[in-house]
Design a protein around this motif. Sequence first.
Motif, PDB file in Angstrom:
ATOM      1  N   LEU A  17      -1.547  -0.108   5.406  1.00  0.00           N
ATOM      2  CA  LEU A  17      -0.457  -1.060   5.245  1.00  0.00           C
ATOM      3  C   LEU A  17       0.534  -0.959   6.400  1.00  0.00           C
ATOM      4  CD1 LEU A  17       0.375  -0.570   1.463  1.00  0.00           C
ATOM      5  CD2 LEU A  17      -0.911  -2.429   2.498  1.00  0.00           C
ATOM      6  N   PRO A  18       1.235  -2.037   6.707  1.00  0.00           N
ATOM      7  CA  PRO A  18       2.314  -1.946   7.708  1.00  0.00           C
ATOM      8  C   PRO A  18       3.394  -0.974   7.226  1.00  0.00           C
ATOM      9  CG  PRO A  18       1.803  -4.241   7.213  1.00  0.00           C
ATOM     10  CD  PRO A  18       1.033  -3.408   6.242  1.00  0.00           C
ATOM     11  N   VAL A  19       4.080  -0.376   8.158  1.00  0.00           N
ATOM     12  CA  VAL A  19       5.080   0.639   7.840  1.00  0.00           C
ATOM     13  C   VAL A  19       6.187   0.073   6.951  1.00  0.00           C
ATOM     14  CG1 VAL A  19       6.834   2.136   8.859  1.00  0.00           C
ATOM     15  CG2 VAL A  19       4.585   1.969   9.905  1.00  0.00           C
ATOM     16  N   ASP A  20       6.609  -1.155   7.184  1.00  0.00           N
ATOM     17  CA  ASP A  20       7.690  -1.746   6.395  1.00  0.00           C
ATOM     18  C   ASP A  20       7.316  -1.970   4.931  1.00  0.00           C
ATOM     19  OD1 ASP A  20       9.226  -1.782   8.660  1.00  0.00           O
ATOM     20  OD2 ASP A  20       8.707  -3.850   9.175  1.00  0.00           O
ATOM     21  N   THR A  21       6.039  -1.954   4.617  1.00  0.00           N
ATOM     22  CA  THR A  21       5.585  -2.186   3.248  1.00  0.00           C
ATOM     23  C   THR A  21       5.970  -1.035   2.327  1.00  0.00           C
ATOM     24  OG1 THR A  21       3.730  -3.408   4.157  1.00  0.00           O
ATOM     25  CG2 THR A  21       3.560  -2.791   1.857  1.00  0.00           C
ATOM     26  N   TYR A  22       6.149   0.162   2.884  1.00  0.00           N
ATOM     27  CA  TYR A  22       6.518   1.301   2.052  1.00  0.00           C
ATOM     28  C   TYR A  22       7.857   1.086   1.363  1.00  0.00           C
ATOM     29  CZ  TYR A  22       2.672   4.242   3.578  1.00  0.00           C
ATOM     30  OH  TYR A  22       1.430   4.758   3.788  1.00  0.00           O
ATOM     31  N   ALA A  23       8.802   0.429   2.022  1.00  0.00           N
ATOM     32  CA  ALA A  23      10.096   0.154   1.400  1.00  0.00           C
ATOM     33  C   ALA A  23       9.935  -0.800   0.220  1.00  0.00           C
ATOM     34  CB  ALA A  23      11.059  -0.427   2.422  1.00  0.00           C
ATOM     35  N   THR A  24       9.090  -1.792   0.371  1.00  0.00           N
ATOM     36  CA  THR A  24       8.827  -2.730  -0.728  1.00  0.00           C
ATOM     37  C   THR A  24       8.095  -2.037  -1.860  1.00  0.00           C
ATOM     38  OG1 THR A  24       8.647  -4.482   0.915  1.00  0.00           O
ATOM     39  CG2 THR A  24       7.830  -4.969  -1.290  1.00  0.00           C
ATOM     40  N   LEU A  25       7.172  -1.168  -1.517  1.00  0.00           N
ATOM     41  CA  LEU A  25       6.398  -0.434  -2.519  1.00  0.00           C
ATOM     42  C   LEU A  25       7.303   0.445  -3.374  1.00  0.00           C
ATOM     43  CD1 LEU A  25       3.502   0.182  -3.474  1.00  0.00           C
ATOM     44  CD2 LEU A  25       3.433   2.015  -1.793  1.00  0.00           C
ATOM     45  N   ALA A  26       8.345   0.987  -2.787  1.00  0.00           N
ATOM     46  CA  ALA A  26       9.272   1.849  -3.531  1.00  0.00           C
ATOM     47  C   ALA A  26      10.048   1.079  -4.597  1.00  0.00           C
ATOM     48  CB  ALA A  26      10.236   2.514  -2.565  1.00  0.00           C
ATOM     49  N   LEU A  27      10.134  -0.237  -4.462  1.00  0.00           N
ATOM     50  CA  LEU A  27      10.876  -1.051  -5.427  1.00  0.00           C
ATOM     51  C   LEU A  27      10.055  -1.452  -6.647  1.00  0.00           C
ATOM     52  CD1 LEU A  27      12.623  -3.445  -2.890  1.00  0.00           C
ATOM     53  CD2 LEU A  27      13.614  -1.446  -4.015  1.00  0.00           C
ATOM     54  N   VAL A  28       8.751  -1.188  -6.619  1.00  0.00           N
ATOM     55  CA  VAL A  28       7.862  -1.647  -7.697  1.00  0.00           C
ATOM     56  C   VAL A  28       8.118  -0.903  -9.003  1.00  0.00           C
ATOM     57  CG1 VAL A  28       5.448  -1.808  -8.414  1.00  0.00           C
ATOM     58  CG2 VAL A  28       6.097  -2.431  -6.095  1.00  0.00           C
ATOM     59  N   SER A  34       8.967   7.502  -6.292  1.00  0.00           N
ATOM     60  CA  SER A  34       8.818   8.943  -6.058  1.00  0.00           C
ATOM     61  C   SER A  34       7.626   9.228  -5.143  1.00  0.00           C
ATOM     62  CB  SER A  34       8.662   9.687  -7.385  1.00  0.00           C
ATOM     63  OG  SER A  34       7.468   9.310  -8.033  1.00  0.00           O
ATOM     64  N   PHE A  35       6.598   8.393  -5.209  1.00  0.00           N
ATOM     65  CA  PHE A  35       5.438   8.569  -4.330  1.00  0.00           C
ATOM     66  C   PHE A  35       5.797   8.316  -2.867  1.00  0.00           C
ATOM     67  CE2 PHE A  35       1.888   6.523  -2.077  1.00  0.00           C
ATOM     68  CZ  PHE A  35       0.968   7.556  -2.097  1.00  0.00           C
ATOM     69  N   THR A  36       6.585   7.282  -2.614  1.00  0.00           N
ATOM     70  CA  THR A  36       6.917   6.918  -1.232  1.00  0.00           C
ATOM     71  C   THR A  36       8.061   7.750  -0.654  1.00  0.00           C
ATOM     72  OG1 THR A  36       8.411   5.181  -2.002  1.00  0.00           O
ATOM     73  CG2 THR A  36       6.141   4.538  -1.481  1.00  0.00           C
ATOM     74  N   ARG A  37       8.713   8.553  -1.465  1.00  0.00           N
ATOM     75  CA  ARG A  37       9.846   9.360  -0.995  1.00  0.00           C
ATOM     76  C   ARG A  37       9.471  10.833  -0.780  1.00  0.00           C
ATOM     77  NH1 ARG A  37      11.862   4.915   0.181  1.00  0.00           N
ATOM     78  NH2 ARG A  37      13.442   3.943  -1.069  1.00  0.00           N
ATOM     79  N   THR A  38       8.214  11.144  -0.629  1.00  0.00           N
ATOM     80  CA  THR A  38       7.804  12.527  -0.399  1.00  0.00           C
ATOM     81  C   THR A  38       7.771  12.836   1.085  1.00  0.00           C
ATOM     82  OG1 THR A  38       5.455  11.948  -0.351  1.00  0.00           O
ATOM     83  CG2 THR A  38       6.388  12.531  -2.496  1.00  0.00           C
ATOM     84  N   GLU A  39       7.870  14.105   1.414  1.00  0.00           N
ATOM     85  CA  GLU A  39       7.859  14.534   2.811  1.00  0.00           C
ATOM     86  C   GLU A  39       6.508  14.231   3.461  1.00  0.00           C
ATOM     87  OE1 GLU A  39      10.092  16.122   6.012  1.00  0.00           O
ATOM     88  OE2 GLU A  39      10.683  15.424   4.045  1.00  0.00           O
ATOM     89  N   VAL A  40       5.435  14.225   2.676  1.00  0.00           N
ATOM     90  CA  VAL A  40       4.102  13.900   3.214  1.00  0.00           C
ATOM     91  C   VAL A  40       4.071  12.462   3.722  1.00  0.00           C
ATOM     92  CG1 VAL A  40       1.663  13.633   2.604  1.00  0.00           C
ATOM     93  CG2 VAL A  40       2.974  15.562   1.698  1.00  0.00           C
ATOM     94  N   VAL A  41       4.659  11.554   2.954  1.00  0.00           N
ATOM     95  CA  VAL A  41       4.698  10.147   3.361  1.00  0.00           C
ATOM     96  C   VAL A  41       5.572   9.984   4.598  1.00  0.00           C
ATOM     97  CG1 VAL A  41       5.466   7.845   2.679  1.00  0.00           C
ATOM     98  CG2 VAL A  41       4.208   9.250   1.065  1.00  0.00           C
ATOM     99  N   TYR A  42       6.714  10.658   4.611  1.00  0.00           N
ATOM    100  CA  TYR A  42       7.588  10.575   5.783  1.00  0.00           C
ATOM    101  C   TYR A  42       6.888  11.117   7.024  1.00  0.00           C
ATOM    102  CZ  TYR A  42      11.511   9.322   2.801  1.00  0.00           C
ATOM    103  OH  TYR A  42      12.344   8.672   1.923  1.00  0.00           O
ATOM    104  N   LYS A  43       6.131  12.176   6.864  1.00  0.00           N
ATOM    105  CA  LYS A  43       5.405  12.736   8.014  1.00  0.00           C
ATOM    106  C   LYS A  43       4.382  11.736   8.546  1.00  0.00           C
ATOM    107  CE  LYS A  43       2.501  16.484   9.582  1.00  0.00           C
ATOM    108  NZ  LYS A  43       1.739  17.672   9.239  1.00  0.00           N
ATOM    109  N   ARG A  44       3.636  11.115   7.650  1.00  0.00           N
ATOM    110  CA  ARG A  44       2.636  10.127   8.084  1.00  0.00           C
ATOM    111  C   ARG A  44       3.279   8.921   8.751  1.00  0.00           C
ATOM    112  NH1 ARG A  44      -2.696  10.461   4.940  1.00  0.00           N
ATOM    113  NH2 ARG A  44      -2.613  12.575   4.154  1.00  0.00           N
ATOM    114  N   LEU A  45       4.422   8.483   8.217  1.00  0.00           N
ATOM    115  CA  LEU A  45       5.125   7.353   8.832  1.00  0.00           C
ATOM    116  C   LEU A  45       5.637   7.725  10.221  1.00  0.00           C
ATOM    117  CD1 LEU A  45       7.133   5.932   5.809  1.00  0.00           C
ATOM    118  CD2 LEU A  45       5.116   4.956   6.881  1.00  0.00           C
TER     119      LEU A  45
END
Length: 139
Positions: A17-28, A34-45
């Motif tokens: 997915l595009p990087v900006d999609t993670y912000a939209t995914l967090a609103l679902v 909680s899935f999109t706010r982990t350090e693992v996700v931040y590292k990958r981004l």
Amino acid sequence: KLLLLPEEMLHRIFAWLPVDTYATLALVSPHWKSFTRTEVVYKRLCERLYLNQSKRRALHVGRFGNSYRFMLEKRPRVRAGGGVYVMKYSKVKKIQRDMWTEIPVGAILEMTYYRYIYFQEDGRCLYALTPRPPHEMFP
């Protein structure tokens, strides 16, 4: 059913997915937040955003308190895959009159053009130079 997949599998799916999609995914839902706010996700981004823009291919997360989230929030970056940079250039020029010029006395020439730059995640760049303003380019 998507919630039943292991987190590692979800990370691999969302890597497309595009990087900006993670912000939209967090609103679902709270789970996705909680899935999109982990350090693992931040590292990958951070790896996706900064490694293509870095000459040395190193993140230097230590400069940001060893936090990929803080790095993502504070480190400047070129927006890729979601926005267009627009630069307007205008120049007013006095016209030089000579015996062949049919332009009235005191007339001026205004030149205006726009540069559009769109950055992709893989480092490629699309560029356009045109006299058309943004409202005509992106209706």
